[in-house]
Design an enzyme around this catalytic site. Structure first.
Site, short mmCIF file in Angstrom:
data_model
loop_
_atom_site.label_atom_id
_atom_site.label_comp_id
_atom_site.label_asym_id
_atom_site.label_seq_id
_atom_site.Cartn_x
_atom_site.Cartn_y
_atom_site.Cartn_z
N LYS A 71 13.30 10.89 14.37
CA LYS A 71 13.27 12.32 14.01
C LYS A 71 11.95 12.97 14.43
O LYS A 71 11.95 14.00 15.12
CB LYS A 71 13.48 12.50 12.49
CG LYS A 71 14.79 11.93 11.99
CD LYS A 71 14.96 12.15 10.49
CE LYS A 71 14.04 11.35 9.60
NZ LYS A 71 14.25 9.88 9.66
N ARG A 129 18.34 15.38 1.88
CA ARG A 129 18.67 13.95 1.89
C ARG A 129 19.62 13.60 0.78
O ARG A 129 19.87 12.42 0.52
CB ARG A 129 17.41 13.13 1.68
CG ARG A 129 16.56 13.12 2.89
CD ARG A 129 15.54 12.01 2.81
NE ARG A 129 14.45 12.36 3.65
CZ ARG A 129 13.88 11.54 4.49
NH1 ARG A 129 14.26 10.29 4.57
NH2 ARG A 129 12.90 11.93 5.24
N ARG A 180 5.34 1.15 14.66
CA ARG A 180 4.90 2.56 14.70
C ARG A 180 3.42 2.69 14.34
O ARG A 180 2.92 2.04 13.43
CB ARG A 180 5.71 3.40 13.72
CG ARG A 180 5.09 4.79 13.58
CD ARG A 180 5.93 5.80 12.88
NE ARG A 180 6.55 5.29 11.69
CZ ARG A 180 7.57 5.90 11.09
NH1 ARG A 180 8.05 7.01 11.59
NH2 ARG A 180 8.08 5.39 10.01
N ARG A 193 1.48 3.86 8.44
CA ARG A 193 1.90 4.47 7.17
C ARG A 193 2.05 3.41 6.07
O ARG A 193 2.46 2.29 6.35
CB ARG A 193 3.24 5.17 7.37
CG ARG A 193 3.07 6.67 7.45
CD ARG A 193 4.30 7.34 7.93
NE ARG A 193 5.49 7.06 7.13
CZ ARG A 193 6.67 7.61 7.38
NH1 ARG A 193 6.80 8.46 8.38
NH2 ARG A 193 7.71 7.33 6.63
N ARG A 221 14.15 1.85 2.06
CA ARG A 221 14.38 3.22 2.55
C ARG A 221 15.76 3.33 3.20
O ARG A 221 16.45 4.34 3.05
CB ARG A 221 13.28 3.61 3.56
CG ARG A 221 11.96 3.94 2.88
CD ARG A 221 10.76 3.72 3.79
NE ARG A 221 10.74 4.55 4.96
CZ ARG A 221 9.96 4.34 6.02
NH1 ARG A 221 9.13 3.31 6.04
NH2 ARG A 221 10.01 5.13 7.06
#
Ligand code: AP5
Length: 222
Positions: free
Chosen positions: A18, A94, A129, A158, A169
């Site tokens: 995203k 969401r 990431r 993160r 998640r």
């Protein structure tokens, strides 16, 4: 009459791409990127009570309570820049409740983009990431490596980007995605998010170009 600015929502599992697609979309279409996760991380960084509460949920991979998220996102979308240029909303809604709250505020998207990526790719994307705190750019150690040693040295990770947390998640995502889709089924664009970021963008770009053409025609008839 001037066509109405674009209003786009983008959704997909954790690490489906995203944020990466939002960088490419805003560069070409000049929309205001509003990411629910980024707003929450800014709230955490500010040290506020809401930020402290939000972090407890984010660490468990659960949705942050609506009383924090809904108003936060709504207020950002009502800022003049988003109202004038159009918005690209990332990671919201969401849940069914978040979607129905936005319908009541009359926030209806022109397009709801769903990035589809097989689960086995998602874990690898999360773990590799890295983020550049200076530019805000998203990197991946393998798929999108930093351009220089200097950037590589300052990259951060993160707090919720571990294999264990991404599984939580993902579970939250699966529990909610169908309900949200049912609200936007008439404007949903399903995109294959498993290919390169340029190929993913090409699918989105073509849909947005068509949408803008349609808006220009209906604007000129108005
Ligand atoms: P949020 O920050 O929104 O996280 P997320 O949904 O888990 O999504 P990510 O940001 O992890 O991934 P992405 O899809 O943007 O992928 P990216 O482009 O970085 O939310 C975090 C938390 O906040 C939630 O868990 C929840 O607790 C809370 N929250 C957020 N919104 C909420 C809401 N509305 N209500 C309640 N709580 C909320 O890409 C990932 C990696 O893959 C990168 O390294 C990238 O370089 C790489 N990559 C991207 N595209 C490709 C490609 N095509 N090929 C190869 N690699 C690629």
């Amino acid at each position: 009459a001037k066509p109405e600015p674009l209003k786009i929502m983008i959704s997909g599992a954790p690490a489906s791409g995203k944020g990466t697609q939002c960088e490419l979309i805003t560069k070409k279409y000049d929309l205001v990127h509003v990411a629910a996760g980024d707003l929450l991380r800014a709230e955490i960084a500010s040290g506020s009570e809401n930020g402290k509460r939000a972090k407890e949920y984010m660490e468990k991979g659960q949705l942050v309570p609506n009383e924090i998220v809904v108003v936060m996102v709504k207020e950002r979308l009502l800022q003049p820049d988003a109202q004038e240029n159009g918005w690209l909303l990332d990671g919201y809604p969401r849940s069914l409740l978040q979607a129905t709250a936005f319908m009541e505020f009359d926030f209806q998207p022109d397009l709801f983009i769903l990035l589809e990526v097989p689960e086995e790719l998602l874990v690898e994307r999360v773990v590799g990431r890295r983020l550049d705190p200076v530019t805000g750019r998203i990197y991946h150690l393998r798929y999108s490596p930093p351009e220089s040693e200097e950037i590589a040295a300052r990259l951060t990770q993160r707090f919720d980007d571990t294999e264990e947390k991404v599984k939580l998640r993902l579970r939250t995502h699966h529990q909610n995605v169908e309900a949200v889709l049912s609200i936007y089924k008439d404007v949903t664009l399903k995109v294959d998010g498993s290919v390169s970021k340029e190929e993913v963008f090409a699918q989105i770009d073509s849909a947005l170009t068509k949408l803008l053409d349609r808006k220009a025609i209906s604007g000129s008839l108005a």
